[in-house]
Design a protein around this motif. Structure first.
Motif, PDB file in Angstrom:
ATOM      1  N   CYS A 242      10.228  -3.906   5.532  1.00  0.00           N
ATOM      2  CA  CYS A 242       9.168  -4.030   6.114  1.00  0.00           C
ATOM      3  C   CYS A 242       8.636  -2.543   6.640  1.00  0.00           C
ATOM      4  CB  CYS A 242       8.968  -4.854   7.044  1.00  0.00           C
ATOM      5  SG  CYS A 242       9.072  -6.514   6.685  1.00  0.00           S
ATOM      6  N   ALA A 243       9.415  -1.717   7.182  1.00  0.00           N
ATOM      7  CA  ALA A 243       9.149  -0.326   7.926  1.00  0.00           C
ATOM      8  C   ALA A 243       8.814   0.551   6.778  1.00  0.00           C
ATOM      9  CB  ALA A 243      10.551   0.102   8.529  1.00  0.00           C
ATOM     10  N   ARG A 244       9.437   0.426   5.635  1.00  0.00           N
ATOM     11  CA  ARG A 244       9.057   1.227   4.361  1.00  0.00           C
ATOM     12  C   ARG A 244       7.711   0.756   3.738  1.00  0.00           C
ATOM     13  NH1 ARG A 244      13.368   2.518   0.169  1.00  0.00           N
ATOM     14  NH2 ARG A 244      12.061   4.329  -0.142  1.00  0.00           N
ATOM     15  N   VAL A 245       7.383  -0.496   3.656  1.00  0.00           N
ATOM     16  CA  VAL A 245       6.204  -1.108   3.140  1.00  0.00           C
ATOM     17  C   VAL A 245       4.952  -0.404   4.124  1.00  0.00           C
ATOM     18  CG1 VAL A 245       4.803  -3.090   2.706  1.00  0.00           C
ATOM     19  CG2 VAL A 245       6.998  -2.857   1.810  1.00  0.00           C
ATOM     20  N   GLU A 246       5.212  -0.705   5.154  1.00  0.00           N
ATOM     21  CA  GLU A 246       4.051  -0.185   6.197  1.00  0.00           C
ATOM     22  C   GLU A 246       3.783   1.219   6.054  1.00  0.00           C
ATOM     23  OE1 GLU A 246       5.665  -1.462  10.018  1.00  0.00           O
ATOM     24  OE2 GLU A 246       4.444  -3.208   9.921  1.00  0.00           O
ATOM     25  N   ARG A 247       4.865   2.054   6.055  1.00  0.00           N
ATOM     26  CA  ARG A 247       4.780   3.593   5.867  1.00  0.00           C
ATOM     27  C   ARG A 247       3.790   3.863   4.244  1.00  0.00           C
ATOM     28  NH1 ARG A 247       3.048   8.281   7.710  1.00  0.00           N
ATOM     29  NH2 ARG A 247       4.080   9.931   6.644  1.00  0.00           N
ATOM     30  N   ALA A 248       4.577   3.050   3.521  1.00  0.00           N
ATOM     31  CA  ALA A 248       3.858   3.139   2.062  1.00  0.00           C
ATOM     32  C   ALA A 248       2.121   3.123   2.141  1.00  0.00           C
ATOM     33  CB  ALA A 248       4.475   2.453   0.927  1.00  0.00           C
ATOM     34  N   LEU A 249       1.998   1.813   2.827  1.00  0.00           N
ATOM     35  CA  LEU A 249       0.280   1.669   2.737  1.00  0.00           C
ATOM     36  C   LEU A 249      -0.205   2.541   3.614  1.00  0.00           C
ATOM     37  CD1 LEU A 249       0.430  -2.349   3.300  1.00  0.00           C
ATOM     38  CD2 LEU A 249       0.154  -0.967   1.220  1.00  0.00           C
ATOM     39  N   GLU A 250       0.307   3.209   4.610  1.00  0.00           N
ATOM     40  CA  GLU A 250      -0.346   4.269   5.388  1.00  0.00           C
ATOM     41  C   GLU A 250      -0.569   5.397   4.460  1.00  0.00           C
ATOM     42  OE1 GLU A 250       1.872   5.276   8.647  1.00  0.00           O
ATOM     43  OE2 GLU A 250       1.664   3.151   9.682  1.00  0.00           O
ATOM     44  N   ILE A 251       0.454   5.865   3.758  1.00  0.00           N
ATOM     45  CA  ILE A 251       0.389   7.032   2.943  1.00  0.00           C
ATOM     46  C   ILE A 251      -0.722   7.036   1.683  1.00  0.00           C
ATOM     47  CG2 ILE A 251       1.589   8.301   1.148  1.00  0.00           C
ATOM     48  CD1 ILE A 251       4.240   7.720   2.773  1.00  0.00           C
ATOM     49  N   LEU A 252      -0.716   5.688   1.168  1.00  0.00           N
ATOM     50  CA  LEU A 252      -1.597   5.440  -0.052  1.00  0.00           C
ATOM     51  C   LEU A 252      -3.263   5.235   0.271  1.00  0.00           C
ATOM     52  CD1 LEU A 252       0.782   3.270  -1.971  1.00  0.00           C
ATOM     53  CD2 LEU A 252       0.320   5.602  -2.481  1.00  0.00           C
ATOM     54  N   GLU A 253      -3.177   4.898   1.790  1.00  0.00           N
ATOM     55  CA  GLU A 253      -4.820   4.670   2.399  1.00  0.00           C
ATOM     56  C   GLU A 253      -5.778   3.756   1.418  1.00  0.00           C
ATOM     57  OE1 GLU A 253      -5.805   8.771   2.859  1.00  0.00           O
ATOM     58  OE2 GLU A 253      -4.750   8.971   4.618  1.00  0.00           O
ATOM     59  N   GLY A 254      -5.114   2.710   1.090  1.00  0.00           N
ATOM     60  CA  GLY A 254      -5.794   1.918   0.091  1.00  0.00           C
ATOM     61  C   GLY A 254      -6.010   2.215  -1.248  1.00  0.00           C
ATOM     62  N   LYS A 255      -5.487   3.424  -1.388  1.00  0.00           N
ATOM     63  CA  LYS A 255      -5.554   3.884  -3.050  1.00  0.00           C
ATOM     64  C   LYS A 255      -4.314   3.422  -3.652  1.00  0.00           C
ATOM     65  CE  LYS A 255      -8.159   7.936  -1.628  1.00  0.00           C
ATOM     66  NZ  LYS A 255      -8.168   9.317  -1.414  1.00  0.00           N
ATOM     67  N   VAL A 256      -4.182   2.082  -3.933  1.00  0.00           N
ATOM     68  CA  VAL A 256      -2.845   1.490  -4.618  1.00  0.00           C
ATOM     69  C   VAL A 256      -3.591   0.373  -5.551  1.00  0.00           C
ATOM     70  CG1 VAL A 256      -2.764   0.154  -2.519  1.00  0.00           C
ATOM     71  CG2 VAL A 256      -0.870   0.426  -4.015  1.00  0.00           C
ATOM     72  N   PRO A 257      -2.863  -0.120  -6.539  1.00  0.00           N
ATOM     73  CA  PRO A 257      -3.252  -1.216  -7.313  1.00  0.00           C
ATOM     74  C   PRO A 257      -3.214  -2.301  -6.618  1.00  0.00           C
ATOM     75  CG  PRO A 257      -1.989   0.314  -8.681  1.00  0.00           C
ATOM     76  CD  PRO A 257      -1.774   0.952  -7.342  1.00  0.00           C
ATOM     77  N   GLN A 258      -3.998  -3.250  -6.677  1.00  0.00           N
ATOM     78  CA  GLN A 258      -4.191  -4.367  -6.151  1.00  0.00           C
ATOM     79  C   GLN A 258      -3.080  -5.466  -6.128  1.00  0.00           C
ATOM     80  OE1 GLN A 258      -7.620  -7.051  -7.087  1.00  0.00           O
ATOM     81  NE2 GLN A 258      -7.310  -8.203  -5.508  1.00  0.00           N
ATOM     82  N   HIS A 259      -2.377  -5.577  -7.383  1.00  0.00           N
ATOM     83  CA  HIS A 259      -1.210  -6.284  -7.498  1.00  0.00           C
ATOM     84  C   HIS A 259       0.107  -5.655  -6.570  1.00  0.00           C
ATOM     85  CE1 HIS A 259      -0.385  -3.114 -10.386  1.00  0.00           C
ATOM     86  NE2 HIS A 259       0.969  -3.623 -10.526  1.00  0.00           N
ATOM     87  N   LEU A 260       0.331  -4.347  -6.500  1.00  0.00           N
ATOM     88  CA  LEU A 260       1.222  -3.855  -5.661  1.00  0.00           C
ATOM     89  C   LEU A 260       1.079  -3.875  -4.175  1.00  0.00           C
ATOM     90  CD1 LEU A 260       2.004  -0.490  -7.696  1.00  0.00           C
ATOM     91  CD2 LEU A 260       2.889  -2.786  -7.871  1.00  0.00           C
ATOM     92  N   GLN A 261      -0.373  -3.788  -3.823  1.00  0.00           N
ATOM     93  CA  GLN A 261      -0.763  -3.874  -2.270  1.00  0.00           C
ATOM     94  C   GLN A 261      -0.395  -5.461  -2.032  1.00  0.00           C
ATOM     95  OE1 GLN A 261      -4.120  -2.106  -1.046  1.00  0.00           O
ATOM     96  NE2 GLN A 261      -4.490  -3.362   0.638  1.00  0.00           N
ATOM     97  N   TYR A 262      -0.834  -6.356  -2.833  1.00  0.00           N
ATOM     98  CA  TYR A 262      -0.696  -7.689  -2.571  1.00  0.00           C
ATOM     99  C   TYR A 262       0.817  -8.254  -2.308  1.00  0.00           C
ATOM    100  CZ  TYR A 262      -0.402 -12.926  -2.844  1.00  0.00           C
ATOM    101  OH  TYR A 262      -0.163 -13.994  -3.044  1.00  0.00           O
ATOM    102  N   ALA A 263       1.785  -7.646  -3.125  1.00  0.00           N
ATOM    103  CA  ALA A 263       3.133  -7.641  -2.829  1.00  0.00           C
ATOM    104  C   ALA A 263       3.650  -6.837  -1.602  1.00  0.00           C
ATOM    105  CB  ALA A 263       3.953  -6.901  -4.073  1.00  0.00           C
ATOM    106  N   GLY A 264       3.048  -5.962  -1.048  1.00  0.00           N
ATOM    107  CA  GLY A 264       3.287  -5.240   0.147  1.00  0.00           C
ATOM    108  C   GLY A 264       2.773  -5.978   1.386  1.00  0.00           C
ATOM    109  N   GLU A 265       1.685  -6.441   0.968  1.00  0.00           N
ATOM    110  CA  GLU A 265       1.068  -7.557   2.308  1.00  0.00           C
ATOM    111  C   GLU A 265       2.006  -8.600   2.544  1.00  0.00           C
ATOM    112  OE1 GLU A 265      -2.746  -7.680   1.051  1.00  0.00           O
ATOM    113  OE2 GLU A 265      -3.642  -5.707   1.933  1.00  0.00           O
TER     114      GLU A 265
END
Length: 325
Positions: A242-265
């Motif tokens: 969870c800590a790594r996923v949170e950091r990943a979403l911060e780094i990408l700032e929404g610039k991430v494929p939808q299916h990958l963002q869905y898995a992270g959320e």
């Protein structure tokens, strides 16, 4: 110890019609429980025993086998003695000492056991062990330190007892601790076998029941500890993910494929769930491998961006005490 008392009580009631078997047991009891003494120039045979039943058995055998009468006295409990002991004494005991193998033909004390006892029949060897246990034996509860032990008057008698056990197909070892010689049987199956051979058929059932209960409990404890360790590792892994996923979403700032963002959320929404459970929460449902693959690609993408930008990667938010297994 309760088990030791139970074994001795049962063994003291074992009866045999064969003179050689009774003589083997009696000679061993006299060898292991006492010794020879000079009293007013006469050889006296003494035997110090734990219970009145054993003492009465010895006195009875002395009369019926050798026509010898004995004296019985009580040694009261004191100091290291927690219970009273019983002393059987034969004052004019030289003839008896020769007959039972305590003295050889030259009136020299025999240090071990007479050869005729350790090379006798299986029943006589069983009587030797029964006599040794009645004299100086003990049985501890089943467990890591379970043991059937006999304290011996010397190394020679210990080795003789080990040899007798070997002829009975039971593995026993002689050991010396602080000048005291003992013969020890530690294997659970061997302890049960020796108890049966000696004649403690009832007590061995109790000992086996205790042993099985301990083994079941030990197995259960091992499984609980194993499960606890797995749960701790799983919880630690979930927190780190969870800590790594949170950091990943911060780094990408929404610039991430939808299916990958869905898995992270999904990972952040169900923090305590396993990957398999996350797959069931997904809509539509996904396999465990599919969820893991998407989260892995999300983290890899974020780490690549972090390297290009020169900022901390997805492991920057890991707990300080996290250990990567």
């Amino acid at each position: 110890m309760a088990l030791t008392g139970d074994v001795k009580e049962e063994l003291a009631k074992v009866a045999s019609n064969r003179t050689s078997i009774r003589a083997a047991e009696l000679a061993t009891i006299l060898r292991f429980s006492g010794g020879l003494h000079l009293i007013s120039g006469r050889v006296a045979v003494e035997s110090e025993l734990d219970t009145l039943e054993i003492a009465q058995r010895v006195r009875k055998d002395l009369v019926e086998l050798y026509g010898v009468r004995s004296e019985l006295s009580v040694i009261s409990a004191s100091g290291v003695r927690r219970t009273s002991h019983y002393l059987v004494r034969v004052l004019d005991g030289e003839t008896l000492a020769r007959q039972t193998g305590l003295l050889d033909a030259r009136r020299r004390p025999v240090r071990g056991l007479p050869n005729r006892l350790t090379t006798g029949s299986q029943d006589e060897l069983a009587a030797v062990w029964r006599g040794a246990f009645l004299a100086r034996g003990s049985l501890t509860d089943p467990g890591r330190s379970a043991a059937l032990e006999v304290t011996c008057p010397g190394n020679e008698s210990a080795m003789a007892l080990v040899g007798a056990a070997g002829r009975l197909k039971v593995s026993a070892k002689a050991r010396e601790v602080r000048g005291i010689h003992r013969v020890v049987i530690r294997d659970g199956e061997a302890i049960s076998a020796m108890l049966r051979i000696m004649g403690a058929s009832s007590t061995v059932l109790t000992w086996e029941e205790l042993r099985q209960r301990r083994e079941v409990r030990a197995t259960a404890n091992r499984l609980v500890n194993f499960d606890d360790a797995n749960l701790r590792r799983s919880a630690q892994a979930a927190v780190a993910a969870c800590a790594r996923v949170e950091r990943a979403l911060e780094i990408l700032e929404g610039k991430v494929p939808q299916h990958l963002q869905y898995a992270g959320e999904l990972r952040l929404q169900f923090r305590d769930a396993s990957l398999d459970e996350l797959g069931h929460h997904a809509n539509p449902p996904m396999t465990k491998d599919a969820v893991a693959g998407r989260i892995r690609r999300l983290l890899a993408m974020a780490d690549k961006v972090a390297i290009d930008r020169g900022i901390p990667g997805t492991d920057a938010n890991l707990p300080p005490d996290y250990e990567d297994a």
